[in-house]
Design a protein around this motif. Structure first.
Motif, PDB file in Angstrom:
ATOM      1  N   ARG A   1       0.844  -1.197   0.000  1.00 33.33           N
ATOM      2  CA  ARG A   1       0.000   0.000   0.000  1.00 33.33           C
ATOM      3  C   ARG A   1       0.874   1.240   0.000  1.00 33.33           C
ATOM      4  O   ARG A   1       1.928   1.273   0.622  1.00 33.33           O
ATOM      5  CB  ARG A   1      -0.889   0.048   1.240  1.00 33.33           C
ATOM      6  CG  ARG A   1      -2.105  -0.837   1.234  1.00 33.33           C
ATOM      7  CD  ARG A   1      -3.120  -0.521   0.152  1.00 33.33           C
ATOM      8  NE  ARG A   1      -3.647   0.827   0.137  1.00 33.33           N
ATOM      9  CZ  ARG A   1      -4.768   1.212   0.712  1.00 33.33           C
ATOM     10  NH1 ARG A   1      -5.499   0.359   1.401  1.00 33.33           N
ATOM     11  NH2 ARG A   1      -5.178   2.458   0.625  1.00 33.33           N
ATOM     12  N   ILE A   2       0.399   2.276  -0.681  1.00 39.77           N
ATOM     13  CA  ILE A   2       1.112   3.555  -0.675  1.00 39.77           C
ATOM     14  C   ILE A   2       0.587   4.376   0.483  1.00 39.77           C
ATOM     15  O   ILE A   2      -0.611   4.549   0.653  1.00 39.77           O
ATOM     16  CB  ILE A   2       0.925   4.303  -1.997  1.00 39.77           C
ATOM     17  CG1 ILE A   2       1.619   3.543  -3.119  1.00 39.77           C
ATOM     18  CG2 ILE A   2       1.461   5.718  -1.893  1.00 39.77           C
ATOM     19  CD1 ILE A   2       1.533   4.197  -4.455  1.00 39.77           C
ATOM     20  N   GLY A   3       1.467   4.869   1.264  1.00 40.97           N
ATOM     21  CA  GLY A   3       1.178   5.694   2.428  1.00 40.97           C
ATOM     22  C   GLY A   3       2.391   5.589   3.325  1.00 40.97           C
ATOM     23  O   GLY A   3       3.001   4.535   3.431  1.00 40.97           O
ATOM     24  N   ARG A   4       2.760   6.667   3.926  1.00 35.92           N
ATOM     25  CA  ARG A   4       4.010   6.614   4.673  1.00 35.92           C
ATOM     26  C   ARG A   4       3.981   7.664   5.767  1.00 35.92           C
ATOM     27  O   ARG A   4       3.525   8.781   5.556  1.00 35.92           O
ATOM     28  CB  ARG A   4       5.167   6.876   3.720  1.00 35.92           C
ATOM     29  CG  ARG A   4       6.518   6.806   4.307  1.00 35.92           C
ATOM     30  CD  ARG A   4       6.951   5.385   4.474  1.00 35.92           C
ATOM     31  NE  ARG A   4       8.314   5.408   4.973  1.00 35.92           N
ATOM     32  CZ  ARG A   4       8.890   4.401   5.535  1.00 35.92           C
ATOM     33  NH1 ARG A   4       8.254   3.270   5.655  1.00 35.92           N
ATOM     34  NH2 ARG A   4      10.103   4.472   5.975  1.00 35.92           N
ATOM     35  N   LEU A   5       4.483   7.316   6.913  1.00 27.42           N
ATOM     36  CA  LEU A   5       4.649   8.282   7.999  1.00 27.42           C
ATOM     37  C   LEU A   5       6.101   8.729   8.037  1.00 27.42           C
ATOM     38  O   LEU A   5       6.974   7.994   8.500  1.00 27.42           O
ATOM     39  CB  LEU A   5       4.263   7.654   9.340  1.00 27.42           C
ATOM     40  CG  LEU A   5       2.792   7.275   9.488  1.00 27.42           C
ATOM     41  CD1 LEU A   5       2.568   6.555  10.801  1.00 27.42           C
ATOM     42  CD2 LEU A   5       1.919   8.503   9.401  1.00 27.42           C
TER      43      LEU A   5
ATOM     44  N   ASN B   1      -3.787   5.567   7.393  1.00 27.19           N
ATOM     45  CA  ASN B   1      -2.763   6.394   6.746  1.00 27.19           C
ATOM     46  C   ASN B   1      -2.282   5.838   5.410  1.00 27.19           C
ATOM     47  O   ASN B   1      -1.157   6.087   4.987  1.00 27.19           O
ATOM     48  CB  ASN B   1      -1.579   6.644   7.685  1.00 27.19           C
ATOM     49  CG  ASN B   1      -1.977   7.477   8.869  1.00 27.19           C
ATOM     50  OD1 ASN B   1      -2.624   8.511   8.716  1.00 27.19           O
ATOM     51  ND2 ASN B   1      -1.640   7.024  10.060  1.00 27.19           N
ATOM     52  N   ASP B   2      -3.122   5.079   4.725  1.00 30.30           N
ATOM     53  CA  ASP B   2      -2.827   4.606   3.375  1.00 30.30           C
ATOM     54  C   ASP B   2      -3.482   5.556   2.382  1.00 30.30           C
ATOM     55  O   ASP B   2      -4.486   6.189   2.683  1.00 30.30           O
ATOM     56  CB  ASP B   2      -3.378   3.193   3.160  1.00 30.30           C
ATOM     57  CG  ASP B   2      -2.698   2.171   4.049  1.00 30.30           C
ATOM     58  OD1 ASP B   2      -1.483   2.281   4.266  1.00 30.30           O
ATOM     59  OD2 ASP B   2      -3.395   1.264   4.533  1.00 30.30           O
ATOM     60  N   LEU B   3      -2.925   5.618   1.173  1.00 34.75           N
ATOM     61  CA  LEU B   3      -3.460   6.501   0.155  1.00 34.75           C
ATOM     62  C   LEU B   3      -4.547   5.789  -0.657  1.00 34.75           C
ATOM     63  O   LEU B   3      -4.365   4.645  -1.077  1.00 34.75           O
ATOM     64  CB  LEU B   3      -2.348   6.965  -0.785  1.00 34.75           C
ATOM     65  CG  LEU B   3      -2.749   7.975  -1.853  1.00 34.75           C
ATOM     66  CD1 LEU B   3      -3.185   9.292  -1.212  1.00 34.75           C
ATOM     67  CD2 LEU B   3      -1.601   8.200  -2.825  1.00 34.75           C
ATOM     68  N   SER B   4      -5.665   6.472  -0.866  1.00 32.90           N
ATOM     69  CA  SER B   4      -6.748   5.969  -1.712  1.00 32.90           C
ATOM     70  C   SER B   4      -7.247   7.103  -2.590  1.00 32.90           C
ATOM     71  O   SER B   4      -6.950   8.273  -2.335  1.00 32.90           O
ATOM     72  CB  SER B   4      -7.913   5.452  -0.854  1.00 32.90           C
ATOM     73  OG  SER B   4      -7.566   4.255  -0.212  1.00 32.90           O
ATOM     74  N   LEU B   5      -8.010   6.744  -3.622  1.00 33.69           N
ATOM     75  CA  LEU B   5      -8.611   7.724  -4.515  1.00 33.69           C
ATOM     76  C   LEU B   5     -10.125   7.534  -4.508  1.00 33.69           C
ATOM     77  O   LEU B   5     -10.619   6.429  -4.719  1.00 33.69           O
ATOM     78  CB  LEU B   5      -8.095   7.557  -5.946  1.00 33.69           C
ATOM     79  CG  LEU B   5      -6.604   7.750  -6.154  1.00 33.69           C
ATOM     80  CD1 LEU B   5      -6.223   7.346  -7.572  1.00 33.69           C
ATOM     81  CD2 LEU B   5      -6.204   9.185  -5.880  1.00 33.69           C
ATOM     82  N   GLU B   6     -10.845   8.618  -4.250  1.00 28.55           N
ATOM     83  CA  GLU B   6     -12.298   8.597  -4.339  1.00 28.55           C
ATOM     84  C   GLU B   6     -12.683   9.074  -5.736  1.00 28.55           C
ATOM     85  O   GLU B   6     -12.252  10.136  -6.172  1.00 28.55           O
ATOM     86  CB  GLU B   6     -12.893   9.529  -3.285  1.00 28.55           C
ATOM     87  CG  GLU B   6     -14.388   9.579  -3.326  1.00 28.55           C
ATOM     88  CD  GLU B   6     -14.922  10.558  -2.300  1.00 28.55           C
ATOM     89  OE1 GLU B   6     -15.909  10.188  -1.637  1.00 28.55           O
ATOM     90  OE2 GLU B   6     -14.386  11.656  -2.157  1.00 28.55           O
ATOM     91  N   VAL B   7     -13.440   8.262  -6.444  1.00 28.16           N
ATOM     92  CA  VAL B   7     -13.831   8.562  -7.816  1.00 28.16           C
ATOM     93  C   VAL B   7     -15.345   8.719  -7.850  1.00 28.16           C
ATOM     94  O   VAL B   7     -16.067   7.820  -7.430  1.00 28.16           O
ATOM     95  CB  VAL B   7     -13.382   7.422  -8.775  1.00 28.16           C
ATOM     96  CG1 VAL B   7     -13.811   7.711 -10.182  1.00 28.16           C
ATOM     97  CG2 VAL B   7     -11.870   7.223  -8.678  1.00 28.16           C
ATOM     98  N   ALA B   8     -15.824   9.871  -8.351  1.00 22.20           N
ATOM     99  CA  ALA B   8     -17.266  10.135  -8.391  1.00 22.20           C
ATOM    100  C   ALA B   8     -17.641  10.742  -9.733  1.00 22.20           C
ATOM    101  O   ALA B   8     -17.094  11.777 -10.119  1.00 22.20           O
ATOM    102  CB  ALA B   8     -17.666  11.074  -7.249  1.00 22.20           C
TER     103      ALA B   8
END
Length: 86
Positions: A41-45, A76-83
């Motif tokens: 998963r993409i996301g990083r502290l 803290n993971d990256l996601s994309l909301e698509v609408a």
């Protein structure tokens, strides 16, 4: 800046995001280092912000008739909301 071999960059085409065949959805973002490697998963502290979801709020962009907004999940993971726009 010296290249230490640990960085990477990539570009993702937007056509798959806007042609999902449904009105809206969420895309979780992963990378794969090489074929047959596990997905990560993409996301990083890299700072002292423990809860990015409420702190790092990004605007949506419009791609054709679809709005896409990146956001951080509660983990803290990256996601994309698509609408799709009405």
């Amino acid at each position: 800046m010296e290249d230490d071999g640990r960085g990477f960059s990539f570009t993702v085409g937007s056509s798959e995001l806007v042609d999902v065949g449904r009105d809206s959805g969420v895309w979780d973002v992963f990378v794969q280092a090489e074929e047959n490697a596990p997905l990560a998963r993409i996301g990083r502290l890299l700072d002292d912000v423990a809860d990015r979801k409420e702190i790092f709020v990004y605007p949506s962009i419009t791609l054709g008739a679809t709005d896409v907004r990146p956001y951080y999940t509660v983990d803290n993971d990256l996601s994309l909301e698509v609408a799709r726009q009405n």
